[in-house]
Scaffold this active site. Structure first.
Site, PDB file in Angstrom:
ATOM      1  N   GLU A 101     -13.936  -8.592   3.148  1.00  0.00           N
ATOM      2  CA  GLU A 101     -13.271  -8.800   1.870  1.00  0.00           C
ATOM      3  C   GLU A 101     -13.403 -10.252   1.407  1.00  0.00           C
ATOM      4  OE1 GLU A 101     -10.137  -5.167   1.717  1.00  0.00           O
ATOM      5  OE2 GLU A 101      -9.310  -7.029   2.470  1.00  0.00           O
ATOM      6  N   CYS A 121     -11.562 -10.221  13.409  1.00  0.00           N
ATOM      7  CA  CYS A 121     -11.278 -11.521  14.031  1.00  0.00           C
ATOM      8  C   CYS A 121     -11.038 -11.309  15.512  1.00  0.00           C
ATOM      9  CB  CYS A 121     -10.045 -12.163  13.378  1.00  0.00           C
ATOM     10  SG  CYS A 121      -9.793 -13.876  13.904  1.00  0.00           S
TER      11      CYS A 121
END
Ligand code: SAH
Length: 370
Positions: A101, A121
């Site tokens: 995004e 992440c």
């Protein structure tokens, strides 16, 4: 004689994976002059030309080589959402099928693009929804600079990207080389020409990479602090167990030496009853007096399956006033794009988790906040 421009059949190169230095080396390896890099960047970024045949100041054999062995590709916008405050969020499909995004935040006189550095992440910050997604892989340089390219194309001439913050999905300093090359491109006069003050990298505190960054790339630095005591920071930002506050602040002081009037921005998410007491505020003053610092308080943005709550407006204002009075320049980050989940820590994309850590994380987040 065998031509150096003979096609290499094994690998095709995405030329958006290289900054100017990388491109120059690429051309030199082909027996070309390094200035071809500048010519190519001008075609791509200034003229918007992606067809090698049209790059008329390159020799015909070079054009033919590039056509055969190279290509230019960015991720593609697959979903666009526009918030009531004008913030745009795009989901971009990468070549491996995962989605990242990117967020554009329009403001008076400027437009900031929040760029992702990884698919998911690998860190496990308990208050961040990207962390709940787990991790797939690092983004390539082309996928990082590609976010700027597709966003600016989509925005057209009327809305210009004037600032970039590496504050999207991922920990940028754990994807060091690709992020640095992409930031070099953002600041290159022949591409977007952003000044170093308008490109900001935010890190949770990967200390060795912070020292490397200071050496090789002069951009603005933001540090996700969130706690002033190691015991609490160990819990909120677990990388603190590896690189505790003392080491983090030392790396910040080292970075501040780059330029005389440089300040580092410290980000501090406001979590009700967790890190928003007056003791915490006093701790912040003590810590931030040791480095040229600005403080940016971030109201916590909620997301599903998480038990944290945002501090009250009063608590945030009390905190801000106390810190400003103590001489630390403190601002409160305006929450933008909330109605489309585009605010800090809300970016999730679509990540096929390879770390298999996301289920465990959900539990940790919920437990530590109650
Ligand atoms: N990994 C890097 C880049 C992400 S930047 C870093 O940690 O700095 C995104 C910023 O938003 C970071 O300061 C992060 O700590 C903060 N953030 C994450 N989740 C949040 C949430 N739910 N609400 C508010 N801020 C959040």
């Amino acid at each position: 004689m065998k031509s150096v421009l003979e096609p290499v059949k094994t690998e095709r190169f995405n030329l958006l994976d290289y900054d100017r230095k990388g491109l120059a080396a690429f051309f030199v390896a082909l027996g070309e002059k390094p200035f071809r890099a500048t010519q190519l960047l001008k075609w791509i970024y200034q003229e918007g030309v992606s067809d090698f045949d049209l790059m008329t100041n390159l020799s015909k054999p070079l054009r033919a080589y590039l056509k055969e062995n190279c290509y230019l590709a960015t991720p593609e916008i697959v979903v666009e959402q526009i918030a009531s405050d004008g913030t745009c969020k795009w989901a971009l499909q990468t070549s491996c099928g995962n989605r990242i995004e990117t967020v554009f935040i329009p403001e008076e006189g400027r437009g900031t693009l929040c760029v992702s550095s990884q698919i998911g992440c690998a860190l496990a910050c308990t208050f961040c929804s990207t962390a709940q997604q787990g991790f797939n892989r690092n983004l390539k340089t082309s996928e990082i600079i590609g976010q700027v390219i597709v966003a600016q194309n989509r925005l057209g001439d009327t809305k210009k990207i004037t600032n970039v913050v590496m504050m999207g999905m991922g920990e940028p300093l754990l994807n060091f080389d690709n992020v640095v090359a992409a930031m070099n491109l953002m600041m290159d006069d022949f591409t977007f020409g952003l000044s170093k003050r308008r490109v900001t990298i935010s890190t949770s505190g990967v200390v060795p990479a912070m020292y490397r960054l200071t050496e090789v790339c002069d951009v603005s630095l933001a540090v996700s602090l969130h706690a002033v005591r190691d015991d609490l920071r160990d819990e909120l930002v677990p990388i603190n167990k590896k690189y505790p506050l003392k080491e983090l602040m030392e790396a910040c002081r080292d970075n501040a030496k780059i330029a005389p009037r440089r300040t580092i921005t410290f980000e501090y998410v406001m979590l009700d009853g967790i890190n928003d007491s007056m003791d915490d505020a006093r701790g912040l003053v003590k810590l931030l007096k040791t480095v040229p610092a600005k403080l940016n308080l971030i109201p916590f943005n909620p997301f599903p399956n998480n038990a944290y709550r945002c501090s009250s407006k009063e608590a945030i204002n009390r905190f801000k006033t106390f810190l400003n009075d103590a001489g630390i320049v403190t601002t409160v980050r305006k929450t933008r794009g909330e109605d489309i989940d585009a605010a800090c820590g809300q970016l999730v994309g679509q990540v096929e988790d390879k770390s298999r850590r996301h289920l465990k994380l959900k539990l940790v987040g919920a437990e530590s906040a109650v």
